[in-house]
Write a protein that holds these residues in place. Structure first.
Motif, mmCIF file in Angstrom:
data_model
loop_
_atom_site.group_PDB
_atom_site.id
_atom_site.type_symbol
_atom_site.label_atom_id
_atom_site.label_comp_id
_atom_site.label_asym_id
_atom_site.label_seq_id
_atom_site.Cartn_x
_atom_site.Cartn_y
_atom_site.Cartn_z
ATOM 1 N N ASP A 122 0.879 -1.174 0.000
ATOM 2 C CA ASP A 122 0.000 0.000 0.000
ATOM 3 C C ASP A 122 0.914 1.220 0.000
ATOM 4 O OD1 ASP A 122 -2.159 1.717 0.158
ATOM 5 O OD2 ASP A 122 -2.995 0.843 1.989
ATOM 6 N N PHE A 123 0.900 1.987 -1.088
ATOM 7 C CA PHE A 123 1.829 3.101 -1.316
ATOM 8 C C PHE A 123 1.189 4.446 -0.998
ATOM 9 C CE2 PHE A 123 3.015 -0.299 -4.204
ATOM 10 C CZ PHE A 123 4.391 -0.390 -4.026
ATOM 11 N N PHE A 124 1.934 5.290 -0.280
ATOM 12 C CA PHE A 124 1.534 6.655 0.038
ATOM 13 C C PHE A 124 2.651 7.566 -0.452
ATOM 14 C CE2 PHE A 124 -0.650 3.931 2.942
ATOM 15 C CZ PHE A 124 -1.857 4.542 3.259
ATOM 16 N N GLY A 125 2.381 8.403 -1.456
ATOM 17 C CA GLY A 125 3.393 9.297 -2.013
ATOM 18 C C GLY A 125 3.139 10.740 -1.608
ATOM 19 N N PHE A 126 4.102 11.327 -0.889
ATOM 20 C CA PHE A 126 3.974 12.679 -0.354
ATOM 21 C C PHE A 126 4.901 13.642 -1.083
ATOM 22 C CE2 PHE A 126 2.870 9.737 3.026
ATOM 23 C CZ PHE A 126 1.668 10.265 3.493
ATOM 24 N N ASN A 127 4.472 14.906 -1.204
ATOM 25 C CA ASN A 127 5.327 15.938 -1.791
ATOM 26 C C ASN A 127 6.264 16.512 -0.719
ATOM 27 O OD1 ASN A 127 3.783 17.807 -0.308
ATOM 28 N ND2 ASN A 127 2.641 18.512 -2.093
ATOM 29 N N ARG A 128 7.042 17.519 -1.090
ATOM 30 C CA ARG A 128 8.026 18.091 -0.151
ATOM 31 C C ARG A 128 7.374 18.684 1.091
ATOM 32 N NH1 ARG A 128 11.290 22.221 -3.232
ATOM 33 N NH2 ARG A 128 10.477 21.169 -5.026
ATOM 34 N N ASP A 129 6.092 19.064 1.002
ATOM 35 C CA ASP A 129 5.365 19.595 2.158
ATOM 36 C C ASP A 129 4.666 18.495 2.950
ATOM 37 O OD1 ASP A 129 6.085 22.269 1.552
ATOM 38 O OD2 ASP A 129 4.478 22.336 0.044
ATOM 39 N N ARG A 130 4.974 17.246 2.598
ATOM 40 C CA ARG A 130 4.420 16.045 3.239
ATOM 41 C C ARG A 130 2.891 15.966 3.081
ATOM 42 N NH1 ARG A 130 8.623 17.518 6.638
ATOM 43 N NH2 ARG A 130 7.323 18.347 8.276
ATOM 44 N N GLU A 131 2.412 16.413 1.914
ATOM 45 C CA GLU A 131 0.995 16.306 1.570
ATOM 46 C C GLU A 131 0.827 15.135 0.613
ATOM 47 O OE1 GLU A 131 -0.012 21.073 1.634
ATOM 48 O OE2 GLU A 131 0.782 20.161 -0.183
ATOM 49 N N LEU A 132 -0.160 14.299 0.887
ATOM 50 C CA LEU A 132 -0.391 13.119 0.061
ATOM 51 C C LEU A 132 -0.760 13.521 -1.365
ATOM 52 C CD1 LEU A 132 -0.502 9.995 0.183
ATOM 53 C CD2 LEU A 132 -2.968 10.222 0.588
ATOM 54 N N GLN A 133 -0.044 12.939 -2.331
ATOM 55 C CA GLN A 133 -0.293 13.209 -3.743
ATOM 56 C C GLN A 133 -0.472 11.935 -4.558
ATOM 57 O OE1 GLN A 133 -0.720 16.345 -5.097
ATOM 58 N NE2 GLN A 133 -0.683 16.943 -2.945
ATOM 59 N N TYR A 134 -0.180 10.782 -3.946
ATOM 60 C CA TYR A 134 -0.325 9.524 -4.678
ATOM 61 C C TYR A 134 -0.714 8.411 -3.716
ATOM 62 C CZ TYR A 134 0.443 5.780 -8.017
ATOM 63 O OH TYR A 134 0.253 4.703 -8.848
ATOM 64 N N ARG A 135 -1.752 7.680 -4.065
ATOM 65 C CA ARG A 135 -2.171 6.488 -3.322
ATOM 66 C C ARG A 135 -2.620 5.492 -4.374
ATOM 67 N NH1 ARG A 135 -5.355 5.180 1.733
ATOM 68 N NH2 ARG A 135 -4.765 2.991 2.017
ATOM 69 N N GLY A 136 -1.631 4.928 -5.050
ATOM 70 C CA GLY A 136 -1.943 4.029 -6.148
ATOM 71 C C GLY A 136 -1.008 2.847 -6.179
ATOM 72 N N ARG A 137 -1.004 2.191 -7.310
ATOM 73 C CA ARG A 137 -0.226 0.968 -7.463
ATOM 74 C C ARG A 137 1.199 1.260 -7.936
ATOM 75 N NH1 ARG A 137 -3.275 -1.292 -12.902
ATOM 76 N NH2 ARG A 137 -2.318 0.184 -14.347
ATOM 77 N N LEU A 138 2.042 0.274 -7.760
ATOM 78 C CA LEU A 138 3.402 0.322 -8.290
ATOM 79 C C LEU A 138 3.333 0.242 -9.806
ATOM 80 C CD1 LEU A 138 6.516 0.137 -7.532
ATOM 81 C CD2 LEU A 138 6.234 -2.297 -8.002
ATOM 82 N N ASP A 139 2.661 -0.782 -10.271
ATOM 83 C CA ASP A 139 2.415 -1.017 -11.700
ATOM 84 C C ASP A 139 1.269 -2.016 -11.791
ATOM 85 O OD1 ASP A 139 3.523 -3.634 -11.343
ATOM 86 O OD2 ASP A 139 5.492 -2.974 -12.011
ATOM 87 N N ALA A 140 1.022 -2.577 -12.941
ATOM 88 C CA ALA A 140 -0.119 -3.474 -13.127
ATOM 89 C C ALA A 140 0.157 -4.907 -12.674
ATOM 90 C CB ALA A 140 -0.559 -3.461 -14.589
ATOM 91 N N SER A 141 1.284 -5.165 -12.040
ATOM 92 C CA SER A 141 1.567 -6.505 -11.514
ATOM 93 C C SER A 141 0.546 -6.871 -10.446
ATOM 94 C CB SER A 141 2.964 -6.561 -10.877
ATOM 95 O OG SER A 141 3.959 -6.329 -11.821
ATOM 96 N N ARG A 142 0.348 -8.134 -10.276
ATOM 97 C CA ARG A 142 -0.518 -8.641 -9.212
ATOM 98 C C ARG A 142 0.289 -9.653 -8.413
ATOM 99 N NH1 ARG A 142 -2.981 -4.442 -9.424
ATOM 100 N NH2 ARG A 142 -4.887 -4.189 -10.562
ATOM 101 N N LYS A 143 -0.218 -10.885 -8.266
ATOM 102 C CA LYS A 143 0.511 -11.912 -7.523
ATOM 103 C C LYS A 143 1.599 -12.570 -8.367
ATOM 104 C CE LYS A 143 -3.206 -14.082 -6.003
ATOM 105 N NZ LYS A 143 -4.047 -15.069 -5.321
ATOM 106 N N GLU A 144 1.619 -12.249 -9.634
ATOM 107 C CA GLU A 144 2.637 -12.778 -10.533
ATOM 108 C C GLU A 144 3.496 -11.611 -11.000
ATOM 109 O OE1 GLU A 144 -0.751 -12.947 -11.408
ATOM 110 O OE2 GLU A 144 -1.001 -14.768 -10.235
ATOM 111 N N ILE A 145 4.742 -11.906 -11.289
ATOM 112 C CA ILE A 145 5.633 -10.875 -11.808
ATOM 113 C C ILE A 145 5.148 -10.506 -13.203
ATOM 114 C CG2 ILE A 145 7.993 -10.361 -12.506
ATOM 115 C CD1 ILE A 145 8.881 -12.380 -10.353
ATOM 116 N N GLY A 146 4.885 -9.236 -13.409
ATOM 117 C CA GLY A 146 4.408 -8.762 -14.704
ATOM 118 C C GLY A 146 5.548 -8.607 -15.688
#
Length: 185
Positions: A122-146
């Motif tokens: 579960d990814f949380f991406g923050f900017n320099r002001d520590r404000e959340l700007q991303y809550r998404g996936r790494l890539d389209a991989s699932r339980k298998e290596i894409g």
């Protein structure tokens, strides 16, 4: 069954905590921020979703450092119920995968609860002001290596955050094993 976190709550501020890491040190999450931002990812050792993408997480963490974005991983799973996620096993996992970022242990699960973590990863991406700007996936991989040519959603989003301070409005949620919560007392 896979768990899927909610979409990004833009502007939500990163919460700080001091947690023990697999390298024997204690870190403040906020102090780990890079000059352009921070990715906080909740992972664990046993999750097949994490196992499928850990090498890509390492690749992207290394690449994002060049853009001023730091990375930290946190394990909040109940190690009593899931011994593979114990702190000792976290040390082995960090070593085996040569994690280039701190791997922190949220033993009481308070940080995961504060962040609203749902799954691993579960990814949380923050900017320099520590404000959340991303809550998404790494890539389209699932339980298998894409395939190697998958679009690098997290990487591309965080490069934009480093450049503009803003994340993309179109984000695909991550998917993974649910956080293994301790039974309530």
């Amino acid at each position: 069954m896979a768990a899927i976190p909610p979409l990004c709550d833009f502007g939500w501020r990163a919460v700080d905590a001091r947690l023990q890491a697999t390298d024997g040190r204690t870190y403040s999450i906020v102090d780990l921020s890079g000059p352009k931002g921070l990715v906080v990812v909740f992972i664990c050792n046993h999750c097949p979703y994490v196992k499928a993408v850990i090498d890509r997480i390492v690749r992207d963490a290394i690449a994002l450092k060049d853009h001023g974005i730091s990375f930290v991983a946190i394990n909040a799973n109940d190690a009593e119920a899931y011994p593979e996620d114990s702190f000792d096993n976290m040390k082995h996992f960090a070593s085996r995968h040569a994690l280039p970022f701190p791997y922190l242990y949220d033993e009481d699960q308070s940080v995961a609860k504060t962040y609203g973590a749902v799954c691993t990863p579960d990814f949380f991406g923050f900017n320099r002001d520590r404000e959340l700007q991303y809550r998404g996936r790494l890539d389209a991989s699932r339980k298998e290596i894409g395939p190697a040519d998958l679009r690098r959603d997290l990487f591309e989003a965080m490069v934009a955050v480093a450049r503009t301070g803003k994340g993309p409005t179109d984000q695909q949620p991550s998917m993974g094993c649910s956080i293994k919560w301790k039974a309530s007392v």
